[in-house]
Scaffold this motif. Structure first.
Motif, short mmCIF file in Angstrom:
data_model
loop_
_atom_site.label_atom_id
_atom_site.label_comp_id
_atom_site.label_asym_id
_atom_site.label_seq_id
_atom_site.Cartn_x
_atom_site.Cartn_y
_atom_site.Cartn_z
N ARG A 349 -2.58 8.23 0.12
CA ARG A 349 -3.49 8.28 1.26
C ARG A 349 -4.31 7.00 1.33
O ARG A 349 -4.49 6.40 2.39
N ARG A 350 -4.83 6.59 0.18
CA ARG A 350 -5.63 5.36 0.12
C ARG A 350 -4.78 4.16 0.52
O ARG A 350 -5.19 3.32 1.32
N GLY A 351 -3.58 4.06 -0.06
CA GLY A 351 -2.71 2.94 0.25
C GLY A 351 -2.30 2.90 1.70
O GLY A 351 -2.25 1.83 2.32
N TYR A 352 -2.03 4.05 2.28
CA TYR A 352 -1.64 4.12 3.69
C TYR A 352 -2.77 3.62 4.58
O TYR A 352 -2.54 2.90 5.56
N ALA A 353 -4.00 4.01 4.25
CA ALA A 353 -5.15 3.59 5.07
C ALA A 353 -5.40 2.09 4.96
O ALA A 353 -5.74 1.44 5.94
N LEU A 354 -5.23 1.53 3.77
CA LEU A 354 -5.54 0.12 3.55
C LEU A 354 -4.43 -0.80 4.03
O LEU A 354 -4.68 -1.94 4.42
N ALA A 355 -3.19 -0.34 4.00
CA ALA A 355 -2.06 -1.22 4.32
C ALA A 355 -1.94 -1.50 5.81
O ALA A 355 -1.29 -2.47 6.20
N ASN A 357 -0.43 -1.83 9.09
CA ASN A 357 0.96 -1.79 9.57
C ASN A 357 1.94 -2.50 8.64
O ASN A 357 3.13 -2.58 8.95
N GLY A 358 1.46 -3.02 7.53
CA GLY A 358 2.34 -3.71 6.60
C GLY A 358 2.82 -2.79 5.50
O GLY A 358 2.51 -1.60 5.47
N PRO A 359 3.61 -3.33 4.58
CA PRO A 359 4.06 -2.51 3.44
C PRO A 359 2.89 -2.14 2.54
O PRO A 359 1.89 -2.86 2.45
N ILE A 360 3.00 -1.03 1.88
CA ILE A 360 1.97 -0.58 0.95
C ILE A 360 2.17 -1.31 -0.37
O ILE A 360 3.23 -1.19 -0.99
N GLU A 361 1.17 -2.06 -0.79
CA GLU A 361 1.25 -2.83 -2.02
C GLU A 361 0.60 -2.06 -3.17
O GLU A 361 -0.13 -1.09 -2.96
N ALA A 362 0.85 -2.54 -4.39
CA ALA A 362 0.27 -1.90 -5.57
C ALA A 362 -1.25 -1.90 -5.49
O ALA A 362 -1.90 -0.91 -5.85
N ASP A 363 -1.84 -3.00 -5.01
CA ASP A 363 -3.30 -3.07 -4.90
C ASP A 363 -3.84 -2.02 -3.93
O ASP A 363 -4.94 -1.50 -4.13
N ASP A 364 -3.10 -1.75 -2.85
CA ASP A 364 -3.53 -0.72 -1.90
C ASP A 364 -3.59 0.65 -2.56
O ASP A 364 -4.42 1.49 -2.20
N LEU A 365 -2.72 0.87 -3.53
CA LEU A 365 -2.69 2.14 -4.25
C LEU A 365 -3.72 2.19 -5.37
O LEU A 365 -3.88 3.23 -6.01
#
Length: 427
Positions: A349-355, A357-365
């Motif tokens: 959820r956190r990664g989806y919100a931060l990413a 329209n781009g790919p979800i990166e490890a930092d986003d997670l």
């Protein structure tokens, strides 16, 4: 600044500091309806998003925070004092239980943006929950397949079941599934956490006229963390279960028709030996036992579940589906998942919100992105085995509903694909 809507978003601030109180009027101007509570009072509050000033005593005794967040059904943001060395385990604790964290004093625009994203994801989470919680039982790994077989066998039974597993592994979901599979499905499912309130309040909530036992009559009572039930309540509960009746203090007797399911730590037998848990109640609960395998031991399910969550959130937001970068997939494979599926859902959820329209990166997670280095060196056979395992996991993540297609994509026959799945204990 946008004008506040007719129905302001509700923000609960728990254990605020002086700086927290100074920024509350600015949040109210931005359209938030703000209330402040202590941790003990927060369980009874109504709100959309939670903001918690994370203090040292919360980390020393984290059970209260965990219980509040797990029961809230929404997202939480932690505010952290600017100390020199971070407390042991704080990063893992925040990653497991919080949407994100900010260092005090906070940058107000950044906090407002974070609250807005958390609110949006919380709405998605609510929609997802209404669609059902079966996602936590998704998986092609052998432990998940065995668990589903056990649920199918024990669901129709009237016997109690002791459900063991780590935090976030889905013990209440398993209990709800057993209830749905039973003849009691039309009756109530009542959940009660045994270790939150003082002894007297626990007894009143469990055994009172409007208590949990009475409310569950004709249905199922799930006793979460039964190892924390006060000793006096343990003995009284056993008496009620054996006698199939609840005796009130005023002399009234209520006949009981309740199936009891309970969750506990794996070391419940040790508590019996130490005299801290009633042996008779332990024997009663031990008629059937279910053990939920932690997510870190179900590597083949991690990518599958992560893909499910991100597709769900993308669908509900009306955006094109996101995907995970190779570094993010590697980081998820390396992570130990102390919070199990609940932590995975929270990080996605956190990664989806931060990413965006781009790919979800490890930092986003909220996971460390590190290249594969010497720590993973081994023989050529080791590399071949890891590559084979990863290829199988990726195939399951993308084609779990069509194993014939998964085998075709990998360029092997269906029997060979099944043989490899069994070899790596993914089926």
């Amino acid at each position: 600044m946008e004008a506040p809507s007719a129905a302001p978003r509700r923000l609960l601030v728990v254990d605020p500091c002086d700086h927290c109180r100074r920024i509350l009027p600015h949040l109210e101007e931005a359209g938030w309806s703000v209330s402040s509570q202590s941790l003990d009072q927060a369980l009874a509050a109504s709100y959309d998003i939670g903001l918690l000033r994370l203090r040292s005593e919360h980390l020393e005794r984290p059970e209260g925070v965990k219980h509040l967040i797990s029961r809230s059904g929404t997202e939480w943001i932690a505010l952290i004092d600017p100390v020199g060395e971070p407390a042991d385990g704080i990063e893992e604790f925040i990653g497991e239980w919080f949407f994100d964290a900010l260092i005090l004093p906070v940058d107000l625009p950044r906090l407002q943006g974070l609250l807005g994203r958390a609110f949006g994801i919380a709405r998605l989470r609510g929609i997802g929950n209404r669609r059902g919680d079966q996602h936590e039982l998704l998986g092609q790994s052998r432990p998940l397949r065995d668990l589903r077989k056990q649920l199918a066998r024990l669901g129709p039974s009237e016997k109690p079941v002791l459900i063991c597993g780590e935090s976030g592994s889905g013990k209440e979901l398993v209990a709800r599934t057993l209830h749905r599979m039973s003849r009691r499905v039309a009756g109530p499912f009542v959940s009660f956490s045994c270790g939150v309130l003082p002894d007297g309040e626990t007894a009143n909530l469990l055994f009172g006229h409007q208590g949990k036992l009475a409310s569950a009559n004709g249905g199922t009572l799930f006793l979460d963390a039964i190892h924390e039930l006060p000793s006096g309540s343990q003995e009284r509960l056993l008496t009620c279960l054996r006698g199939k009746s609840l005796h009130y203090a005023d002399g009234e007797v209520l006949p009981l028709d309740v199936r009891v399911l309970a969750s506990a730590r794996d070391e419940l037998a040790e508590l019996v030996e130490q005299g801290r848990f009633h042996p008779g109640l332990y024997q009663w609960l031990e008629q059937h036992r279910l053990v939920i395998t932690p997510l870190r031991k179900r590597q083949g399910d991690i990518a599958l579940l992560a893909g499910y969550f991100v597709d769900l959130y993308s669908l509900e937001a009306g955006r094109r589906p996101s995907h995970f970068s190779e570094e993010a997939l590697a980081a998820m494979a390396r992570h130990r998942w102390p919070g199990n599926v609940r932590e995975l859902a929270s990080r996605v959820r956190r990664g989806y919100a931060l990413a965006q329209n781009g790919p979800i990166e490890a930092d986003d997670l909220g996971l460390k992105s590190a290249p594969v280095d010497g720590a993973l060196l081994g023989t050529l056979e080791d590399y071949k085995r890891r590559a084979e395992y990863q290829a199988l996991c990726d195939a399951l993540a993308h084609y779990s509903s069509n194993l014939s297609l998964a085998a075709k994509v990998l360029g092997v026959s269906r029997p060979t694909f099944y043989r490899l799945l069994h070899k790596h204990q993914l089926l």
